[in-house]
Motif scaffolding. Structure first.
Motif, PDB file in Angstrom:
ATOM      1  N   MET B 127      44.863 -70.127   5.444  1.00  0.00           N
ATOM      2  CA  MET B 127      43.775 -70.133   4.467  1.00  0.00           C
ATOM      3  C   MET B 127      43.058 -68.781   4.469  1.00  0.00           C
ATOM      4  N   PHE B 131      42.725 -66.230   1.339  1.00  0.00           N
ATOM      5  CA  PHE B 131      41.445 -65.730   0.835  1.00  0.00           C
ATOM      6  C   PHE B 131      41.458 -64.205   0.753  1.00  0.00           C
ATOM      7  N   THR B 133      43.799 -62.060   0.398  1.00  0.00           N
ATOM      8  CA  THR B 133      44.597 -61.471  -0.668  1.00  0.00           C
ATOM      9  C   THR B 133      44.133 -61.956  -2.037  1.00  0.00           C
ATOM     10  N   GLY B 134      43.040 -62.716  -2.067  1.00  0.00           N
ATOM     11  CA  GLY B 134      42.534 -63.202  -3.355  1.00  0.00           C
ATOM     12  C   GLY B 134      43.549 -64.052  -4.086  1.00  0.00           C
ATOM     13  N   SER B 135      44.395 -64.765  -3.342  1.00  0.00           N
ATOM     14  CA  SER B 135      45.498 -65.483  -3.981  1.00  0.00           C
ATOM     15  C   SER B 135      45.061 -66.798  -4.623  1.00  0.00           C
ATOM     16  N   TYR B 136      43.774 -67.112  -4.535  1.00  0.00           N
ATOM     17  CA  TYR B 136      43.280 -68.326  -5.196  1.00  0.00           C
ATOM     18  C   TYR B 136      42.837 -68.026  -6.617  1.00  0.00           C
ATOM     19  N   LYS B 137      42.923 -66.742  -7.001  1.00  0.00           N
ATOM     20  CA  LYS B 137      42.450 -66.379  -8.339  1.00  0.00           C
ATOM     21  C   LYS B 137      43.471 -66.807  -9.390  1.00  0.00           C
ATOM     22  N   PRO B 138      43.062 -66.853 -10.661  1.00  0.00           N
ATOM     23  CA  PRO B 138      43.969 -67.354 -11.704  1.00  0.00           C
ATOM     24  C   PRO B 138      45.341 -66.706 -11.602  1.00  0.00           C
ATOM     25  N   GLN B 141      44.229 -71.195  -8.913  1.00  0.00           N
ATOM     26  CA  GLN B 141      43.038 -71.917  -8.447  1.00  0.00           C
ATOM     27  C   GLN B 141      43.382 -73.299  -7.906  1.00  0.00           C
ATOM     28  N   PHE B 142      44.208 -74.028  -8.687  1.00  0.00           N
ATOM     29  CA  PHE B 142      44.440 -75.417  -8.298  1.00  0.00           C
ATOM     30  C   PHE B 142      45.228 -75.524  -6.996  1.00  0.00           C
ATOM     31  N   TRP B 144      44.952 -73.671  -4.467  1.00  0.00           N
ATOM     32  CA  TRP B 144      43.955 -73.554  -3.398  1.00  0.00           C
ATOM     33  C   TRP B 144      43.312 -74.913  -3.142  1.00  0.00           C
ATOM     34  N   VAL B 145      42.988 -75.638  -4.208  1.00  0.00           N
ATOM     35  CA  VAL B 145      42.372 -76.961  -4.048  1.00  0.00           C
ATOM     36  C   VAL B 145      43.321 -77.894  -3.298  1.00  0.00           C
ATOM     37  N   VAL B 148      43.114 -77.061   0.278  1.00  0.00           N
ATOM     38  CA  VAL B 148      41.946 -77.564   1.008  1.00  0.00           C
ATOM     39  C   VAL B 148      42.179 -79.013   1.433  1.00  0.00           C
ATOM     40  N   PHE B 149      42.792 -79.811   0.544  1.00  0.00           N
ATOM     41  CA  PHE B 149      43.104 -81.184   0.933  1.00  0.00           C
ATOM     42  C   PHE B 149      44.083 -81.196   2.107  1.00  0.00           C
ATOM     43  N   SER B 253      51.703 -64.540  -4.749  1.00  0.00           N
ATOM     44  CA  SER B 253      50.857 -63.605  -5.486  1.00  0.00           C
ATOM     45  C   SER B 253      51.156 -62.172  -5.059  1.00  0.00           C
TER      46      SER B 253
END
Ligand code: HEM
Lengths: 240, 256
Positions: B127, B131, B133-138, B141-142, B144-145, B148-149, B253
């Motif tokens: 995680m 973060f 590498t900013g790989s949760y950016k468009p 996004q999903f 990343w969600v 988290v689960f 990414s």
């Protein structure tokens, strides 16, 4: 081929693809082998803990949750269980889920950079470190009755009685808490106008709300440790 | 070198080998692609990936290692299930047997236990890298969600396993953990505002988790079923989504 070369030179697209076999697969297999060797050899030398048969009549002292939850257990010193054990973890998980939707900075997508996203990286790294610092304290520095011991001190059952604690008067506590969030929301928006405008109201409020909750947690710890404040807000229904 | 190539010939150029593998492997681009797309396990990968995505200094290999440890835990977990019975009169003795009687039982239990700890660490490092590498950016996004689960499920997997040895360590750790549920606002009998819903020790959320007001036989069975069946199944389903989305969101990414 030539067309591709030309486009490449012109920087129109990057054709830096390599075959997955063997470039990636070989590394994955190696990683799998190293992890297996590592786990098995560690397990050969170090036994997993096993204490006596469980006995509901004889509590462990200290009774500790598994290490990855000890940060939260450490926070039980500073907050009531409904907050440290339920609401705060809930906020953390929710905050993690929200990150991609709150951070609308288009830069730094897919590469390492601190310069282009100082705020996001600093907040996340601080939070991450905070989580592990709490875990370290809970794991290594808490002895019987959850009393604090430095690493070089021996765990004993006779430690000085903690000083008496007091609650803040209710109006003062409420004023401090409301004031903290109010100033924390308004001041940065005024000083860092484009930060606020780029995020928009909703993103800004959620981002700062989460950040302030993290900072507030530290402040409450300081209030407890330095000023012996038990609750900032003490009511018959809820204590913070 | 001559020895090795002679040996290779001996091994591969005989009837038994050829009956199994049928043809040799000529190292051509076509074969490299086929290795991936005609293999049910490997075709999780694209045939080609961007070069930086194969670099350990980019991904730290942490997602892959987390997945591998999950597989390792599944394997050792199944083997442990051959010996362990989630019965309060037996569980502890079964673990002691594993440590002292069962062949390789000690190695099995130790590596399952340390693997669980390792997985908690690698998932959180994964995680951290995602973060940085900013790989949760468009458009990711999903995913990343979903991640988290998976993070929460990894914690819960490890946590539910903690009770199973039925020793003092697990018993009191689970006591501390599930006592938190008592304090849940509205839903726990000691939580704020729980009187609104009429919560008592024998009908609140802690009761639902433990199947009782104390950690007893039903709690052990529940921990066991969550640990060995329910959570692994849910986590596997989410991992499928997670890997599928890595592909659908354009692969690992990277800079554009
Ligand atoms: C059981 C837990 C998990 C497993 C097995 C897993 C596995 C993987 C794997 C194999 C990849 C491919 C790239 C890599 O290895 O870094 C990946 C990518 C990714 N993971 Fe996870 N992951 C898990 C948990 C998480 C968590 C906790 C998060 C974030 C909160 C997350 C977010 C992502 C994202 C956004 C990507 C895409 C990264 C990119 O394209 O660079 N995953 N995951």
């Amino acid at each position: 081929m030539e067309v591709m070369e030309e486009k490449k030179r012109a920087g129109e697209f990057r054709d830096d693809k390599v075959f997955t076999w063997p470039n990636l697969v070989a590394k994955e297999f190696l990683a799998a082998i190293f992890v297996t060797i590592g786990l098995l050899s560690y397990s050969y030398f170090v036994d997993a803990p096993l204490r006596e048969l469980s006995n509901p009549g004889e509590a462990e002292n200290p009774a500790k949750a598994p290490w990855y939850f000890l940060g939260l257990q450490e926070l039980l010193v500073y907050f009531d269980p409904w907050f440290a054990g339920v609401v705060l973890p809930g906020i953390i998980v929710l905050g993690l889920i929200l990150i991609p939707y709150l951070d609308n900075n288009p830069k730094g997508n897919g590469y390492y950079t601190f310069k282009e996203r100082k705020f996001a990286v600093s907040v996340f790294v601080l939070g991450y470190v905070f989580w592990y610092v709490l875990i370290y304290i809970g794991t290594a520095l808490r002895g019987p009755f959850w009393a604090f011991f430095w690493p070089w001190e021996e765990w004993t059952h006779d430690f000085p009685t903690p000083p008496p604690m007091h609650d803040l008067p209710l109006p003062l506590g409420v004023a401090l808490l409301v004031g903290f969030y109010f100033v924390g929301l308004v001041l940065p928006a005024m000083i860092k106008r484009d930060f606020f405008l780029k995020l928009g109201v909703v993103r800004y409020v959620l981002t700062m709300g989460l950040l302030l909750t993290m900072i507030g947690t530290v402040i409450k710890m300081v209030l407890r440790l330095m000023f012996n404040v038990k609750y900032m807000i003490a009511t018959p229904w809820i204590n913070i | 070198m001559k020895l090795i190539s002679d040996l290779k010939k001996k091994i591969t150029e005989n009837e038994i080998w050829r009956s199994i593998f049928r043809h040799g492997y000529a190292d051509t681009p076509r074969n490299r692609v086929l290795q991936i797309i005609s293999n049910i396990w490997l075709h999780l990968h694209p045939a080609k990936v961007r070069e930086h995505a194969t670099k350990i200094r980019f991904t730290w290999c942490m997602g892959g290692i987390t997945f591998f440890i999950f597989l390792f835990e599944t394997l050792t977990g199944i083997l442990l299930m051959f010996y362990y019975v989630p019965d309060v009169n037996r569980a502890y003795a079964d673990i002691v047997d594993l440590m002292y009687v069962v062949p390789f039982g000690r190695l099995l239990r130790n590596s399952h236990r340390w693997g669980a700890h390792a997985m908690v660490i690698t998932v959180s490092v994964h995680m951290f890298r995602v973060f940085l590498t900013g790989s949760y950016k468009p458009p990711r996004q999903f995913n990343w969600v979903v991640g988290v689960f998976l993070l929460v499920l990894t914690f819960l997997l490890s946590f539910t396993g903690y009770l199973l040895p039925w020793d003092q360590l697990g018993y009191w750790a689970i006591t501390v953990g599930t006592n938190m549920a008592r304090a849940t606002p509205l839903l726990g009998h000691e939580g704020p505002f729980s009187y609104i819903l009429g919560m008592r020790p024998d009908n609140d959320i802690r009761f639902a988790l433990l199947g009782g007001t104390m950690i007893e036989a039903p709690a052990l069975l529940r921990a066991y079923v969550w640990h060995c069946i329910a959570i692994p199944v849910i986590a596997s389903a989410l991992m499928m989504v997670h890997f599928w989305r890595v592909r659908k969101d354009g692969g690992i990414s990277g800079p554009l």
